[in-house]
Design a protein around this motif. Structure first.
Motif, PDB file in Angstrom:
ATOM      1  N   PHE A 146       0.830  -1.203   0.000  1.00 31.48           N
ATOM      2  CA  PHE A 146       0.000   0.000   0.000  1.00 31.48           C
ATOM      3  C   PHE A 146       0.866   1.256   0.000  1.00 31.48           C
ATOM      4  O   PHE A 146       0.651   2.179  -0.795  1.00 31.48           O
ATOM      5  CB  PHE A 146      -0.926  -0.001   1.220  1.00 31.48           C
ATOM      6  CG  PHE A 146      -1.714   1.268   1.395  1.00 31.48           C
ATOM      7  CD1 PHE A 146      -2.883   1.480   0.700  1.00 31.48           C
ATOM      8  CD2 PHE A 146      -1.272   2.269   2.255  1.00 31.48           C
ATOM      9  CE1 PHE A 146      -3.618   2.656   0.848  1.00 31.48           C
ATOM     10  CE2 PHE A 146      -1.987   3.451   2.417  1.00 31.48           C
ATOM     11  CZ  PHE A 146      -3.160   3.639   1.711  1.00 31.48           C
ATOM     12  N   LEU A 147       1.833   1.313   0.900  1.00 34.18           N
ATOM     13  CA  LEU A 147       2.695   2.496   0.999  1.00 34.18           C
ATOM     14  C   LEU A 147       3.507   2.697  -0.277  1.00 34.18           C
ATOM     15  O   LEU A 147       3.619   3.822  -0.788  1.00 34.18           O
ATOM     16  CB  LEU A 147       3.629   2.369   2.203  1.00 34.18           C
ATOM     17  CG  LEU A 147       2.944   2.412   3.582  1.00 34.18           C
ATOM     18  CD1 LEU A 147       3.928   2.011   4.682  1.00 34.18           C
ATOM     19  CD2 LEU A 147       2.352   3.790   3.864  1.00 34.18           C
ATOM     20  N   THR A 148       4.052   1.613  -0.819  1.00 32.19           N
ATOM     21  CA  THR A 148       4.849   1.707  -2.045  1.00 32.19           C
ATOM     22  C   THR A 148       4.002   2.214  -3.204  1.00 32.19           C
ATOM     23  O   THR A 148       4.413   3.111  -3.957  1.00 32.19           O
ATOM     24  CB  THR A 148       5.448   0.331  -2.388  1.00 32.19           C
ATOM     25  OG1 THR A 148       6.252  -0.113  -1.290  1.00 32.19           O
ATOM     26  CG2 THR A 148       6.302   0.412  -3.648  1.00 32.19           C
ATOM     27  N   HIS A 154       0.761   9.204  -5.406  1.00 27.39           N
ATOM     28  CA  HIS A 154       0.859  10.607  -4.987  1.00 27.39           C
ATOM     29  C   HIS A 154       1.844  11.387  -5.859  1.00 27.39           C
ATOM     30  O   HIS A 154       1.602  12.552  -6.192  1.00 27.39           O
ATOM     31  CB  HIS A 154       1.297  10.683  -3.523  1.00 27.39           C
ATOM     32  CG  HIS A 154       0.180  10.618  -2.531  1.00 27.39           C
ATOM     33  ND1 HIS A 154      -1.037  10.044  -2.793  1.00 27.39           N
ATOM     34  CD2 HIS A 154       0.105  11.067  -1.239  1.00 27.39           C
ATOM     35  CE1 HIS A 154      -1.819  10.142  -1.727  1.00 27.39           C
ATOM     36  NE2 HIS A 154      -1.143  10.762  -0.763  1.00 27.39           N
ATOM     37  N   GLU A 155       2.959  10.775  -6.198  1.00 27.97           N
ATOM     38  CA  GLU A 155       3.938  11.469  -7.054  1.00 27.97           C
ATOM     39  C   GLU A 155       3.319  11.845  -8.395  1.00 27.97           C
ATOM     40  O   GLU A 155       3.577  12.927  -8.930  1.00 27.97           O
ATOM     41  CB  GLU A 155       5.173  10.585  -7.255  1.00 27.97           C
ATOM     42  CG  GLU A 155       6.067  10.497  -6.025  1.00 27.97           C
ATOM     43  CD  GLU A 155       7.187   9.495  -6.141  1.00 27.97           C
ATOM     44  OE1 GLU A 155       8.151   9.585  -5.356  1.00 27.97           O
ATOM     45  OE2 GLU A 155       7.109   8.589  -7.020  1.00 27.97           O
ATOM     46  N   GLN A 184      -0.009  16.238  -0.503  1.00 31.25           N
ATOM     47  CA  GLN A 184       0.457  14.911  -0.910  1.00 31.25           C
ATOM     48  C   GLN A 184       1.980  14.792  -0.826  1.00 31.25           C
ATOM     49  O   GLN A 184       2.506  13.696  -0.595  1.00 31.25           O
ATOM     50  CB  GLN A 184      -0.069  14.564  -2.297  1.00 31.25           C
ATOM     51  CG  GLN A 184      -1.586  14.430  -2.307  1.00 31.25           C
ATOM     52  CD  GLN A 184      -2.142  13.675  -3.490  1.00 31.25           C
ATOM     53  OE1 GLN A 184      -1.453  12.895  -4.142  1.00 31.25           O
ATOM     54  NE2 GLN A 184      -3.413  13.899  -3.787  1.00 31.25           N
ATOM     55  N   SER A 185       2.695  15.892  -0.983  1.00 28.56           N
ATOM     56  CA  SER A 185       4.154  15.853  -0.775  1.00 28.56           C
ATOM     57  C   SER A 185       4.459  15.513   0.684  1.00 28.56           C
ATOM     58  O   SER A 185       5.371  14.730   0.979  1.00 28.56           O
ATOM     59  CB  SER A 185       4.794  17.193  -1.146  1.00 28.56           C
ATOM     60  OG  SER A 185       4.665  17.433  -2.539  1.00 28.56           O
ATOM     61  N   ALA A 186       3.684  16.091   1.603  1.00 29.31           N
ATOM     62  CA  ALA A 186       3.866  15.783   3.028  1.00 29.31           C
ATOM     63  C   ALA A 186       3.526  14.322   3.306  1.00 29.31           C
ATOM     64  O   ALA A 186       4.220  13.644   4.090  1.00 29.31           O
ATOM     65  CB  ALA A 186       2.995  16.704   3.875  1.00 29.31           C
ATOM     66  N   GLU A 187       2.477  13.821   2.671  1.00 28.59           N
ATOM     67  CA  GLU A 187       2.104  12.417   2.865  1.00 28.59           C
ATOM     68  C   GLU A 187       3.146  11.470   2.285  1.00 28.59           C
ATOM     69  O   GLU A 187       3.401  10.393   2.845  1.00 28.59           O
ATOM     70  CB  GLU A 187       0.718  12.154   2.260  1.00 28.59           C
ATOM     71  CG  GLU A 187      -0.406  12.788   3.067  1.00 28.59           C
ATOM     72  CD  GLU A 187      -1.773  12.682   2.420  1.00 28.59           C
ATOM     73  OE1 GLU A 187      -2.767  13.031   3.088  1.00 28.59           O
ATOM     74  OE2 GLU A 187      -1.854  12.248   1.253  1.00 28.59           O
ATOM     75  N   ILE A 188       3.754  11.841   1.182  1.00 27.68           N
ATOM     76  CA  ILE A 188       4.837  11.032   0.606  1.00 27.68           C
ATOM     77  C   ILE A 188       5.980  10.898   1.613  1.00 27.68           C
ATOM     78  O   ILE A 188       6.518   9.804   1.829  1.00 27.68           O
ATOM     79  CB  ILE A 188       5.340  11.643  -0.716  1.00 27.68           C
ATOM     80  CG1 ILE A 188       4.299  11.458  -1.829  1.00 27.68           C
ATOM     81  CG2 ILE A 188       6.686  11.025  -1.141  1.00 27.68           C
ATOM     82  CD1 ILE A 188       4.578  12.260  -3.095  1.00 27.68           C
ATOM     83  N   ALA A 189       6.339  12.008   2.240  1.00 27.83           N
ATOM     84  CA  ALA A 189       7.416  11.981   3.246  1.00 27.83           C
ATOM     85  C   ALA A 189       7.034  11.066   4.407  1.00 27.83           C
ATOM     86  O   ALA A 189       7.865  10.283   4.897  1.00 27.83           O
ATOM     87  CB  ALA A 189       7.704  13.394   3.738  1.00 27.83           C
ATOM     88  N   THR A 190       5.771  11.133   4.850  1.00 31.43           N
ATOM     89  CA  THR A 190       5.300  10.267   5.936  1.00 31.43           C
ATOM     90  C   THR A 190       5.361   8.800   5.526  1.00 31.43           C
ATOM     91  O   THR A 190       5.820   7.939   6.298  1.00 31.43           O
ATOM     92  CB  THR A 190       3.849  10.640   6.313  1.00 31.43           C
ATOM     93  OG1 THR A 190       3.828  11.982   6.790  1.00 31.43           O
ATOM     94  CG2 THR A 190       3.303   9.704   7.383  1.00 31.43           C
ATOM     95  N   MET A 191       4.925   8.487   4.321  1.00 30.04           N
ATOM     96  CA  MET A 191       4.906   7.098   3.858  1.00 30.04           C
ATOM     97  C   MET A 191       6.321   6.545   3.713  1.00 30.04           C
ATOM     98  O   MET A 191       6.566   5.379   4.007  1.00 30.04           O
ATOM     99  CB  MET A 191       4.112   6.984   2.547  1.00 30.04           C
ATOM    100  CG  MET A 191       2.613   7.183   2.748  1.00 30.04           C
ATOM    101  SD  MET A 191       1.622   6.856   1.270  1.00 30.04           S
ATOM    102  CE  MET A 191       1.938   8.324   0.281  1.00 30.04           C
TER     103      MET A 191
END
Length: 196
Positions: A146-148, A154-155, A184-191
């Motif tokens: 899921f994260l991958t 998101h990218e 979504q950039s912030a969520e990418i960093a979290t993931m």
């Protein structure tokens, strides 16, 4: 009387207007600035083709993200993954409704729920096979997949939103695009942190 006629002839020969330079100057300025004034208020200036394309592409893109997020509730083992999935769903469903409203107002086609084969050509979109594989996973394996996949998804959304910021003219769409880039950039960093 003769003096008045002579004065009028001299002014006419010199090319000077009888109303004086001041008013002529103001008239010229008004004429020069007039073409710019109505452009902002005309309906055509409210949106352009890039705004339409942004909404028509982002709607199915968001729908897939929401579909992925809904899978997390019964399959993810990490509370952080479940919480992130809930945030994604809560953020993107209202944006889908907003973009659908824009397209309807513009007389443009709203993408159908089923989507098209072309949808998978958009940046970050998962193939049907990848989605089926995700549905078949549970626990830590689901979390990693899921994260991958959501990072990639998101990218793609960030890239599409950046294009809207650069080329769109509809201010609400440009604001949404800015929110997508930031959120979504912030969520990418979290993931990425969760994957580590």
């Amino acid at each position: 009387m003769k003096r008045i006629v002579i004065l009028a002839l001299v002014l006419a020969a010199a090319g000077l207007p009888a109303t004086g330079c001041g008013s002529a100057g103001r008239t010229t300025l008004a004429v020069e600035s007039a073409p710019d004034a109505p452009a902002a208020s005309t309906p055509a200036a409210d949106h352009n083709g890039k705004d339409v394309m942004f909404a028509q592409m982002m709607i199915p893109h968001h729908r897939q993200a929401v579909e992925m997020a809904k899978l997390a509730e019964g399959r993810a083992v990490s509370d952080q993954v479940k919480e992130l999935a809930g945030k994604i769903e809560a953020a993107q469903e209202p944006e889908i409704r907003t973009m659908s409203g824009w397209l309807t107002a513009w007389g443009a086609q709203v993408p159908g729920e089923r989507g098209t084969p072309m949808d998978h050509d958009m940046p970050g979109m998962m193939s049907g096979q990848a989605m089926e594989e995700l549905k078949g996973l549970k626990g830590a394996a689901f979390d990693r997949a899921f994260l991958t996949m959501m990072i990639q998804h998101h990218e793609g959304a960030v890239a599409m939103a950046g294009q809207e910021q650069a080329e769109g003219v509809h201010e609400p769409a440009r604001r949404m695009a800015a929110d997508i880039v930031a959120g979504q950039s912030a969520e990418i960093a979290t993931m990425r942190r969760l994957l580590r």
